[in-house]
Design a protein around this motif. Structure first.
Motif, PDB file in Angstrom:
ATOM      1  N   TYR A 241       0.836  -1.198   0.000  1.00 24.76           N
ATOM      2  CA  TYR A 241       0.000   0.000   0.000  1.00 24.76           C
ATOM      3  C   TYR A 241       0.873   1.252   0.000  1.00 24.76           C
ATOM      4  N   ARG A 242       0.513   2.229  -0.841  1.00 28.01           N
ATOM      5  CA  ARG A 242       1.330   3.435  -0.993  1.00 28.01           C
ATOM      6  C   ARG A 242       0.582   4.731  -0.683  1.00 28.01           C
ATOM      7  N   ALA A 243      -0.706   4.790  -0.947  1.00 29.37           N
ATOM      8  CA  ALA A 243      -1.468   6.030  -0.751  1.00 29.37           C
ATOM      9  C   ALA A 243      -2.872   5.673  -0.275  1.00 29.37           C
ATOM     10  N   VAL A 244      -3.006   5.363   1.008  1.00 27.51           N
ATOM     11  CA  VAL A 244      -4.282   4.905   1.562  1.00 27.51           C
ATOM     12  C   VAL A 244      -5.161   6.097   1.918  1.00 27.51           C
ATOM     13  N   VAL A 245      -6.378   6.107   1.366  1.00 27.66           N
ATOM     14  CA  VAL A 245      -7.345   7.170   1.647  1.00 27.66           C
ATOM     15  C   VAL A 245      -8.693   6.523   1.932  1.00 27.66           C
ATOM     16  N   PRO A 246      -9.559   7.181   2.704  1.00 24.43           N
ATOM     17  CA  PRO A 246     -10.901   6.625   2.946  1.00 24.43           C
ATOM     18  C   PRO A 246     -11.702   6.527   1.648  1.00 24.43           C
ATOM     19  N   LEU A 247     -12.442   5.446   1.513  1.00 21.46           N
ATOM     20  CA  LEU A 247     -13.333   5.293   0.362  1.00 21.46           C
ATOM     21  C   LEU A 247     -14.465   6.297   0.511  1.00 21.46           C
ATOM     22  N   ASP A 248     -14.611   7.160  -0.489  1.00 12.04           N
ATOM     23  CA  ASP A 248     -15.595   8.236  -0.439  1.00 12.04           C
ATOM     24  C   ASP A 248     -16.626   8.048  -1.555  1.00 12.04           C
ATOM     25  N   ARG A 249     -17.890   7.991  -1.172  1.00 10.47           N
ATOM     26  CA  ARG A 249     -18.946   7.715  -2.134  1.00 10.47           C
ATOM     27  C   ARG A 249     -19.035   8.782  -3.235  1.00 10.47           C
ATOM     28  N   ASP A 250     -18.678  10.010  -2.917  1.00 11.93           N
ATOM     29  CA  ASP A 250     -18.722  11.068  -3.918  1.00 11.93           C
ATOM     30  C   ASP A 250     -17.430  11.125  -4.738  1.00 11.93           C
ATOM     31  N   HIS A 251     -16.309  11.162  -4.042  1.00 14.29           N
ATOM     32  CA  HIS A 251     -15.018  11.295  -4.727  1.00 14.29           C
ATOM     33  C   HIS A 251     -14.718  10.091  -5.619  1.00 14.29           C
ATOM     34  N   HIS A 252     -15.109   8.899  -5.162  1.00 14.96           N
ATOM     35  CA  HIS A 252     -14.794   7.677  -5.904  1.00 14.96           C
ATOM     36  C   HIS A 252     -15.990   7.136  -6.688  1.00 14.96           C
ATOM     37  N   ARG A 253     -16.996   7.972  -6.908  1.00 12.73           N
ATOM     38  CA  ARG A 253     -18.220   7.521  -7.564  1.00 12.73           C
ATOM     39  C   ARG A 253     -17.935   6.896  -8.932  1.00 12.73           C
ATOM     40  N   ALA A 254     -16.984   7.439  -9.682  1.00 11.45           N
ATOM     41  CA  ALA A 254     -16.730   6.953 -11.040  1.00 11.45           C
ATOM     42  C   ALA A 254     -15.644   5.884 -11.099  1.00 11.45           C
ATOM     43  N   MET A 255     -15.138   5.442  -9.927  1.00 12.75           N
ATOM     44  CA  MET A 255     -14.044   4.475  -9.923  1.00 12.75           C
ATOM     45  C   MET A 255     -14.488   3.102 -10.415  1.00 12.75           C
ATOM     46  N   HIS A 256     -13.590   2.444 -11.155  1.00 18.29           N
ATOM     47  CA  HIS A 256     -13.793   1.091 -11.648  1.00 18.29           C
ATOM     48  C   HIS A 256     -12.630   0.216 -11.170  1.00 18.29           C
TER      49      HIS A 256
ATOM     50  N   GLY B 183     -12.827   6.165  14.991  1.00 20.74           N
ATOM     51  CA  GLY B 183     -13.505   6.156  16.286  1.00 20.74           C
ATOM     52  C   GLY B 183     -14.988   5.890  16.162  1.00 20.74           C
ATOM     53  N   GLU B 184     -15.466   5.795  14.932  1.00 18.72           N
ATOM     54  CA  GLU B 184     -16.883   5.567  14.697  1.00 18.72           C
ATOM     55  C   GLU B 184     -17.227   4.095  14.857  1.00 18.72           C
ATOM     56  N   ALA B 185     -18.516   3.814  15.037  1.00 18.03           N
ATOM     57  CA  ALA B 185     -18.970   2.432  15.192  1.00 18.03           C
ATOM     58  C   ALA B 185     -18.834   1.664  13.887  1.00 18.03           C
ATOM     59  N   ALA B 186     -19.117   2.339  12.769  1.00 18.73           N
ATOM     60  CA  ALA B 186     -19.036   1.684  11.465  1.00 18.73           C
ATOM     61  C   ALA B 186     -17.574   1.583  11.023  1.00 18.73           C
ATOM     62  N   PRO B 187     -17.195   0.491  10.365  1.00 16.66           N
ATOM     63  CA  PRO B 187     -15.812   0.351   9.904  1.00 16.66           C
ATOM     64  C   PRO B 187     -15.476   1.389   8.838  1.00 16.66           C
ATOM     65  N   LEU B 188     -14.230   1.852   8.845  1.00 27.14           N
ATOM     66  CA  LEU B 188     -13.765   2.836   7.879  1.00 27.14           C
ATOM     67  C   LEU B 188     -13.028   2.093   6.762  1.00 27.14           C
ATOM     68  N   VAL B 189     -13.672   1.927   5.633  1.00 27.69           N
ATOM     69  CA  VAL B 189     -13.071   1.231   4.502  1.00 27.69           C
ATOM     70  C   VAL B 189     -12.225   2.226   3.713  1.00 27.69           C
ATOM     71  N   CYS B 190     -10.988   1.831   3.433  1.00 27.70           N
ATOM     72  CA  CYS B 190     -10.066   2.679   2.684  1.00 27.70           C
ATOM     73  C   CYS B 190      -9.592   1.926   1.443  1.00 27.70           C
ATOM     74  N   LEU B 191      -8.901   2.654   0.567  1.00 24.83           N
ATOM     75  CA  LEU B 191      -8.282   2.015  -0.584  1.00 24.83           C
ATOM     76  C   LEU B 191      -6.976   2.717  -0.915  1.00 24.83           C
ATOM     77  N   ASP B 192      -6.145   2.005  -1.664  1.00 25.17           N
ATOM     78  CA  ASP B 192      -4.887   2.575  -2.130  1.00 25.17           C
ATOM     79  C   ASP B 192      -5.174   3.370  -3.394  1.00 25.17           C
ATOM     80  N   ASP B 193      -5.167   4.670  -3.254  1.00 26.79           N
ATOM     81  CA  ASP B 193      -5.546   5.554  -4.349  1.00 26.79           C
ATOM     82  C   ASP B 193      -4.544   5.524  -5.498  1.00 26.79           C
ATOM     83  N   SER B 194      -3.361   4.966  -5.242  1.00 30.72           N
ATOM     84  CA  SER B 194      -2.336   4.917  -6.285  1.00 30.72           C
ATOM     85  C   SER B 194      -2.356   3.607  -7.061  1.00 30.72           C
ATOM     86  N   SER B 195      -3.231   2.697  -6.685  1.00 30.43           N
ATOM     87  CA  SER B 195      -3.235   1.367  -7.287  1.00 30.43           C
ATOM     88  C   SER B 195      -3.616   1.398  -8.762  1.00 30.43           C
TER      89      SER B 195
END
Length: 261
Positions: free
Chosen positions: A8-23, A106-118
């Motif tokens: 992993y090189r660039a881990v960021v939270p998965l964002d429904r808006d920012h990553h909407r067009a990701m494939h 710190g939230e109850a729901a898990p924070l899913v992230c992804l490697d934005d550089s992948s």
């Protein structure tokens, strides 16, 4: 994150808006793992993987950590072909979940992230091969079945990793781990190699373990994992032959335990 996990090189939270067009690339490719002969393993995988991949332990500051041996030459995975496809008979969950990972929150729901550089993800599918990438989100912003499956995998992996860390500390507390040397032949040059620095369960120590130690292993769900680990060490020869295809006169690779802790 300052110290990122392997690959992993660039881990960021998965964002429904920012990553909407990701494939996401389909089928999955593993070129990112080509430079590692070790891949992290979790307890749940010991049984399914033990006849296909040797399982060792590596010393870490927080305790011994299990890994799959995926190559005999340091820095080179022998199970990823030139196209990035996995050629082994068992695919580790650590690789299956990439480029996703569970972050700390710190939230109850898990924070899913992804490697934005992948290279496995891109904003638009490949025009030359549109079927090679699948969307993460539906048109209405909902998760696709593919993303749901990946989120489920990273959550389950994180839970298994916690159990695995406890298992490693138990083996250390019981004094069951000994240094292991894996010997084999380089598939390209034919040269013999010896991999040092790994740990394995000492069978003699296991046989001499007091009843309370065996009970602890059984109670914590680790006894079956120990036996699966030992089975995996017996599979080192098959694992090496699959890479090297040595001549019939070549000695079979061995996995030798030393007496040093």
């Amino acid at each position: 994150m300052s110290l990122l996990p392997l690959f992993y090189r660039a881990v960021v939270p998965l964002d429904r808006d920012h990553h909407r067009a990701m494939h996401l690339a389909r089928p999955q490719r593993f070129g990112f793992a080509r430079t590692s002969h070790l891949v992290p393993a979790v307890l749940d995988e010991f049984g399914p993987a033990c006849r296909h991949l040797p399982i060792l332990f590596v010393p870490e500051s927080h305790g011994p950590t299990p890994v799959f041996l995926t190559g005999l030459v340091p820095g080179r995975c022998a199970l990823v072909d030139e196209a990035g496809a996995w050629s082994g008979r068992y695919l580790p969950a650590y690789l299956r979940r990439y480029p996703f990972i569970l972050g700390e929150s710190g939230e109850a729901a898990p924070l899913v992230c992804l490697d934005d550089s992948s290279e496995a993800i891109r904003r638009e599918p490949d025009a030359a091969d549109p079927s090679g990438y699948a969307p993460l989100f539906q048109d209405d912003g909902g998760d696709t079945p593919l993303l749901q499956e990946r989120v489920r995998l990273v959550v389950e992996y994180a839970e298994a990793a916690r159990r695995t860390a406890a298992f490693g500390r138990t083996l250390q507390d019981l004094g069951l781990l000994r240094a292991v040397t894996v010997q084999g032949r380089d598939p390209d040059t034919g040269e013999s190699h010896a991999l040092h620095g790994g740990l394995g369960v000492d069978e003699a120590g296991l046989a001499a373990l007091p009843d309370e130690g065996l009970l602890r292993l059984h109670r914590e769900g680790g006894l079956a994992a120990v036996h699966a680990h030992l089975v995996s060490l017996q599979a080192v020869a098959d694992f090496t032959v699959a890479f090297a295809a040595p001549e019939p006169t070549d000695p079979a690779p061995t996995c030798r335990q030393s007496a040093a802790a």
